[in-house]
Design an enzyme around this catalytic site. Sequence first.
Site, PDB file in Angstrom:
ATOM      1  N   TYR A 199     -42.961  -9.725  18.275  1.00 39.82           N
ATOM      2  CA  TYR A 199     -43.190 -11.270  17.870  1.00 39.82           C
ATOM      3  C   TYR A 199     -42.005 -12.573  18.726  1.00 39.82           C
ATOM      4  O   TYR A 199     -42.485 -13.767  18.753  1.00 39.82           O
ATOM      5  CB  TYR A 199     -43.034 -11.515  16.721  1.00 39.82           C
ATOM      6  CG  TYR A 199     -43.997 -10.644  15.786  1.00 39.82           C
ATOM      7  CD1 TYR A 199     -44.870 -10.302  15.997  1.00 39.82           C
ATOM      8  CD2 TYR A 199     -43.602 -11.304  14.198  1.00 39.82           C
ATOM      9  CE1 TYR A 199     -46.082  -9.228  15.096  1.00 39.82           C
ATOM     10  CE2 TYR A 199     -44.413 -10.647  13.495  1.00 39.82           C
ATOM     11  CZ  TYR A 199     -45.615 -10.029  13.936  1.00 39.82           C
ATOM     12  OH  TYR A 199     -46.726  -8.674  13.194  1.00 39.82           O
ATOM     13  N   LEU A 251     -55.535 -13.594   5.323  1.00 39.22           N
ATOM     14  CA  LEU A 251     -56.945 -14.591   4.302  1.00 39.22           C
ATOM     15  C   LEU A 251     -57.744 -14.143   5.432  1.00 39.22           C
ATOM     16  O   LEU A 251     -58.504 -14.637   5.495  1.00 39.22           O
ATOM     17  CB  LEU A 251     -56.368 -16.146   4.984  1.00 39.22           C
ATOM     18  CG  LEU A 251     -54.746 -16.325   4.083  1.00 39.22           C
ATOM     19  CD1 LEU A 251     -54.424 -17.857   4.601  1.00 39.22           C
ATOM     20  CD2 LEU A 251     -55.274 -16.484   2.796  1.00 39.22           C
ATOM     21  N   ILE A 266     -48.252 -11.578   2.633  1.00 34.88           N
ATOM     22  CA  ILE A 266     -47.816 -11.999   3.783  1.00 34.88           C
ATOM     23  C   ILE A 266     -48.334 -13.412   4.447  1.00 34.88           C
ATOM     24  O   ILE A 266     -47.810 -12.967   5.751  1.00 34.88           O
ATOM     25  CB  ILE A 266     -46.135 -11.152   4.506  1.00 34.88           C
ATOM     26  CG1 ILE A 266     -47.643 -10.255   5.927  1.00 34.88           C
ATOM     27  CG2 ILE A 266     -45.437 -10.578   3.486  1.00 34.88           C
ATOM     28  CD1 ILE A 266     -46.808  -9.291   7.150  1.00 34.88           C
ATOM     29  N   SER A 324     -48.041 -19.240   7.694  1.00 32.52           N
ATOM     30  CA  SER A 324     -48.282 -21.173   7.420  1.00 32.52           C
ATOM     31  C   SER A 324     -47.364 -20.875   8.366  1.00 32.52           C
ATOM     32  O   SER A 324     -46.208 -21.227   7.836  1.00 32.52           O
ATOM     33  CB  SER A 324     -48.682 -21.342   6.782  1.00 32.52           C
ATOM     34  OG  SER A 324     -49.096 -22.739   6.527  1.00 32.52           O
ATOM     35  N   ASN A 357     -49.449 -21.930  -0.226  1.00 31.40           N
ATOM     36  CA  ASN A 357     -49.616 -20.230  -0.733  1.00 31.40           C
ATOM     37  C   ASN A 357     -48.751 -19.574  -0.945  1.00 31.40           C
ATOM     38  O   ASN A 357     -48.290 -18.633  -2.021  1.00 31.40           O
ATOM     39  CB  ASN A 357     -49.564 -19.868   1.169  1.00 31.40           C
ATOM     40  CG  ASN A 357     -50.646 -20.298   2.287  1.00 31.40           C
ATOM     41  OD1 ASN A 357     -51.843 -20.722   1.372  1.00 31.40           O
ATOM     42  ND2 ASN A 357     -50.458 -20.106   3.373  1.00 31.40           N
TER      43      ASN A 357
END
Length: 274
Positions: free
Chosen positions: A49, A189, A227, A230, A239
């Site tokens: 990441y 999601l 996990i 946002s 969330n």
Amino acid sequence: MTQMLTLNDTRSIPRLGFGLWQVPAATTAETTATALKLGYRLVDGAAIYGNEEGQGEGIRRSGLPRDQVFVTTKVWNSEQGFDRTLRAAEASLKRLGLDHVDLLLIHWPCPRKDLYLDSWRALIRLRDEGRATSIGVSNFQEPQLTRIIGETGVIPVLNQVEINPRLQQPALRAFHAKHGIVTQSWTPLGQGKSFDAAPVQAAARRAGKSPAQVILRWHIQLGASVIPRSTREAGLKENLDLFDFALTEAEMAAIAALDEGQRCGPDPARFEME
Ligand code: NAD
């Protein structure tokens, strides 16, 4: 809100955390500190990441004691193999500015490369040395789980896999349950593709919650750790607000019927990107 799940090594993990995939490196510290101040206690990161420095900095900025935050990172595909994995974990710890992580994962099995067993042996070493409190895997399927358990006798505490209403992976979750492996849901999601589905809308109306909250609550009630990501404070707050309502059995069953076996992300049987 920090409800916990017990891991098979006697440690525990929050049921809910937040993910740092695609969070820009420049704002990761701020996002992480904000999320921790709002009440999150699990930060899911990965070497690939490119924001582990911000992940570590955000934890320090939050002012929380280190033992109040559950920190995950992952070893990338190009770093598989025993020695490379040891080095990759040390490099991650350095970037995070930490002396240990709470959970270290092999990011993808890369079955054709066939180094995941050596990588798993390295994770066992890192756990024994205290550099990772718990060790697990990500995107592993049944054959790879069976192999690493059979060869080493060490069962991963967790397998982080894609789960959302359109990809529910019931057989893999049953295998996890049988072996005491926690399922952790990524892309929970499902890119919003089920927000308009009738059972999600109906449960949202009935409970006075958003479609995203209904879906995240569905993960929690499956027994998974989840996990979501946002970067907006309002989204992070929304969330987090999952523990004052419950889906009924009928609502759970109606969402179960949305499974189409459709992935948002890559197929782990083939994904070998370096
Ligand atoms: P996600 O399902 O959390 O969705 C994120 C998207 O949904 C973003 O566009 C966000 O703006 C939006 N969103 C978030 N909350 C919302 C809300 N309440 N209402 C409406 N929209 C909302 O997807 P993700 O980021 O793909 O996955 C979450 C985390 O899982 C990642 O950040 C990462 O940490 C992890 N992950 C792991 C792997 C792996 O291979 N192990 C792969 C992908 C993701």
